[in-house]
Design a protein around this motif. Structure first.
Motif, PDB file in Angstrom:
ATOM      1  N   GLY A 181     -42.821 -21.544  -5.892  1.00 55.16           N
ATOM      2  CA  GLY A 181     -41.496 -21.133  -5.424  1.00 55.16           C
ATOM      3  C   GLY A 181     -40.751 -20.400  -6.527  1.00 55.16           C
ATOM      4  N   ALA A 182     -39.431 -20.349  -6.432  1.00 58.93           N
ATOM      5  CA  ALA A 182     -38.644 -19.647  -7.442  1.00 58.93           C
ATOM      6  C   ALA A 182     -38.626 -20.464  -8.736  1.00 58.93           C
ATOM      7  CB  ALA A 182     -37.222 -19.427  -6.935  1.00 58.93           C
ATOM      8  N   VAL A 183     -38.938 -19.809  -9.849  1.00 60.31           N
ATOM      9  CA  VAL A 183     -38.883 -20.468 -11.154  1.00 60.31           C
ATOM     10  C   VAL A 183     -37.792 -19.791 -11.974  1.00 60.31           C
ATOM     11  CG1 VAL A 183     -40.181 -21.192 -13.180  1.00 60.31           C
ATOM     12  CG2 VAL A 183     -41.374 -20.839 -11.004  1.00 60.31           C
ATOM     13  N   ARG A 184     -36.898 -20.607 -12.526  1.00 64.44           N
ATOM     14  CA  ARG A 184     -35.743 -20.028 -13.234  1.00 64.44           C
ATOM     15  C   ARG A 184     -36.112 -19.538 -14.634  1.00 64.44           C
ATOM     16  NH1 ARG A 184     -30.552 -22.714 -12.476  1.00 64.44           N
ATOM     17  NH2 ARG A 184     -30.666 -22.809 -14.745  1.00 64.44           N
ATOM     18  N   PRO A 185     -35.438 -18.490 -15.105  1.00 61.29           N
ATOM     19  CA  PRO A 185     -35.722 -17.977 -16.440  1.00 61.29           C
ATOM     20  C   PRO A 185     -35.581 -19.037 -17.534  1.00 61.29           C
ATOM     21  CG  PRO A 185     -34.065 -16.608 -15.354  1.00 61.29           C
ATOM     22  CD  PRO A 185     -34.420 -17.692 -14.402  1.00 61.29           C
ATOM     23  N   ASP A 186     -34.668 -19.979 -17.343  1.00 65.30           N
ATOM     24  CA  ASP A 186     -34.501 -21.044 -18.340  1.00 65.30           C
ATOM     25  C   ASP A 186     -35.781 -21.843 -18.536  1.00 65.30           C
ATOM     26  OD1 ASP A 186     -31.871 -20.425 -18.842  1.00 65.30           O
ATOM     27  OD2 ASP A 186     -31.121 -21.739 -17.252  1.00 65.30           O
ATOM     28  N   SER A 210     -35.825 -11.803 -26.706  1.00 62.44           N
ATOM     29  CA  SER A 210     -36.120 -13.102 -27.312  1.00 62.44           C
ATOM     30  C   SER A 210     -36.276 -12.971 -28.827  1.00 62.44           C
ATOM     31  CB  SER A 210     -37.410 -13.641 -26.697  1.00 62.44           C
ATOM     32  OG  SER A 210     -38.114 -14.438 -27.617  1.00 62.44           O
ATOM     33  N   ALA A 211     -36.026 -14.075 -29.517  1.00 58.20           N
ATOM     34  CA  ALA A 211     -36.200 -14.112 -30.979  1.00 58.20           C
ATOM     35  C   ALA A 211     -37.626 -13.712 -31.366  1.00 58.20           C
ATOM     36  CB  ALA A 211     -35.899 -15.515 -31.499  1.00 58.20           C
ATOM     37  N   VAL A 212     -38.585 -14.105 -30.542  1.00 57.32           N
ATOM     38  CA  VAL A 212     -39.989 -13.792 -30.828  1.00 57.32           C
ATOM     39  C   VAL A 212     -40.220 -12.275 -30.790  1.00 57.32           C
ATOM     40  CG1 VAL A 212     -42.380 -14.113 -30.040  1.00 57.32           C
ATOM     41  CG2 VAL A 212     -40.737 -16.009 -29.882  1.00 57.32           C
ATOM     42  N   GLN A 213     -39.614 -11.610 -29.823  1.00 53.41           N
ATOM     43  CA  GLN A 213     -39.748 -10.145 -29.745  1.00 53.41           C
ATOM     44  C   GLN A 213     -39.082  -9.477 -30.939  1.00 53.41           C
ATOM     45  OE1 GLN A 213     -37.992 -10.246 -25.597  1.00 53.41           O
ATOM     46  NE2 GLN A 213     -39.043  -8.276 -25.554  1.00 53.41           N
ATOM     47  N   ALA A 264     -42.823 -19.028 -22.152  1.00 49.74           N
ATOM     48  CA  ALA A 264     -43.364 -17.725 -22.550  1.00 49.74           C
ATOM     49  C   ALA A 264     -43.310 -17.557 -24.073  1.00 49.74           C
ATOM     50  CB  ALA A 264     -42.595 -16.600 -21.856  1.00 49.74           C
ATOM     51  N   GLU A 265     -42.261 -18.106 -24.685  1.00 50.27           N
ATOM     52  CA  GLU A 265     -42.147 -18.008 -26.144  1.00 50.27           C
ATOM     53  C   GLU A 265     -43.219 -18.847 -26.827  1.00 50.27           C
ATOM     54  OE1 GLU A 265     -37.991 -19.019 -26.629  1.00 50.27           O
ATOM     55  OE2 GLU A 265     -37.434 -16.909 -26.831  1.00 50.27           O
ATOM     56  N   GLU A 266     -43.451 -20.050 -26.294  1.00 50.98           N
ATOM     57  CA  GLU A 266     -44.456 -20.944 -26.880  1.00 50.98           C
ATOM     58  C   GLU A 266     -45.860 -20.367 -26.775  1.00 50.98           C
ATOM     59  OE1 GLU A 266     -44.614 -24.954 -25.236  1.00 50.98           O
ATOM     60  OE2 GLU A 266     -42.413 -24.890 -25.179  1.00 50.98           O
ATOM     61  N   THR A 267     -46.154 -19.690 -25.678  1.00 48.20           N
ATOM     62  CA  THR A 267     -47.515 -19.240 -25.405  1.00 48.20           C
ATOM     63  C   THR A 267     -47.765 -17.807 -25.851  1.00 48.20           C
ATOM     64  OG1 THR A 267     -46.766 -18.564 -23.224  1.00 48.20           O
ATOM     65  CG2 THR A 267     -47.774 -20.734 -23.387  1.00 48.20           C
ATOM     66  N   GLY A 268     -46.715 -17.132 -26.321  1.00 45.75           N
ATOM     67  CA  GLY A 268     -46.868 -15.738 -26.721  1.00 45.75           C
ATOM     68  C   GLY A 268     -46.752 -14.775 -25.551  1.00 45.75           C
TER      69      GLY A 268
END
Ligand code: C2E
Ligand code: CA
Ligand code: CA
Ligand code: CA
Length: 279
Positions: free
Chosen positions: A69-74, A119-122, A80-84
């Motif tokens: 279903g819908a997954v929130r950006p939070d 993101s900080a990673v970017q 996404a940051e943890e996994t690259g």
């Protein structure tokens, strides 16, 4: 059965298990979504407090998964940051938002100021500036139409690198703003060294500012500080007229929030802007 160490008790905690299962499923589905181009962007208008005119939009990630279903950006962004995965996702967001803004310009003859969350990673990735340049060249979007929203924590992670990166981006003509401002108050002094155009006051303050004197005081202090540093101020999460009149009193430049509009699909934004222009 294997002997379990002291730290393995959580393996049998149903909450932890479902949390871990959710994480694994999310990561699997997120990879699937990237490969199958299932991510979307929605665009939320920013409004001038003085004129009521829409001054631009912020691109926000949307994901409606077949299984989840819908997954929130939070939930998406930290994973996404943890996994690259934030690198391909972030680049897709930037490219899609720039392409949309340039198509808008070609269709309407009017520029559309486009803000993109980074993101900080970017930001701390060594190819970031090159990626931004390439996306602008490929899409044809004028750098002056692009704004990057950065968090305080992204800047203080590696301040010297951040300063170098921001200086290069600024030199290209890209606008830079600090997102969620006020949540990392201790770093205020450090922000002065960065070439920033705008502060966005975190929604958490706006939600109580009308009734809570301390939150109102923070908003007031932030606006005063921004003025003294020659920065523009955007108030986030303005949901009602009381909040709007408060930020008007405090001389905030722009606002975003459900009072004007939630984030809209690319198509819905066009319809919204046409209606809005008639008001
Ligand atoms: P943000 O950058 O602070 O974005 C504002 C969030 O507040 C958005 O939530 C927006 O839908 C919501 N919002 C706007 N107006 C109102 C209002 O009046 N009331 C309330 N209650 N909420 C309002 P969203 O889209 O769920 O995004 C949450 C956060 O996820 C964003 O916070 C941002 O930090 C992050 N995010 C979203 N898209 C991206 C992206 O493409 N890249 C990165 N790095 N982060 C993103
Ligand atoms: Ca933002
Ligand atoms: Ca924000
Ligand atoms: Ca936020």
């Amino acid at each position: 059965a294997k002997r379990l160490g002291r730290n393995n008790y959580q393996f049998f905690d149903p909450d932890m298990t479902s949390h871990e299962e959710r994480r694994v499923t999310l990561e699997r589905r997120l990879r699937h979504a990237i490969e199958h181009a299932a991510l979307r962007l929605a665009y939320q208008p920013k409004v001038s407090v003085e004129t009521g005119q829409v001054t631009g939009v912020e691109a926000l990630l949307r994901w409606e998964d077949d299984e989840l279903g819908a997954v929130r950006p939070d939930e998406i962004i930290p994973l996404a940051e943890e996994t690259g995965l934030i690198l391909p996702i972030g680049e897709w967001v930037l490219r899609t938002a720039c392409r949309y803004a340039q198509a808008w310009r070609e269709e309407t003859g009017q520029p559309l100021a486009m803000a993109v969350n980074i993101s900080a990673v970017q930001l701390n990735h060594r190819h970031f500036v090159a990626t931004v340049k390439e996306v602008l060249e490929t899409t044809g979007l004028a750098p002056a139409s692009l704004e990057l929203e950065l968090t305080e924590s992204a800047l203080v992670l590696n301040p010297d690198l951040a300063l170098e990166t921001l200086t290069e981006l600024r030199a290209l003509g890209i606008a830079l703003s600090i997102d969620d401002f006020g949540t990392g108050y201790s770093n205020l002094a450090q922000l002065r060294r960065f070439p920033i155009d705008r502060l966005k006051i975190d929604r958490a303050f706006m939600s109580h500012a009308v009734t809570d004197r301390q939150d109102a005081a923070i908003v007031r202090a932030v606006v005063a500080l921004a003025r003294s540093l020659d920065l523009q101020v955007v108030a986030e999460g303005v949901e009602n007229e009381d909040q709007l009149s408060l930020i008007r009193q405090l001389h905030s430049d722009e606002y975003q929030g459900y009072l004007c509009s939630q984030a809209l699909s690319g198509e819905a934004l066009k319809a919204f802007m046409q209606e809005y222009a008639k008001r």
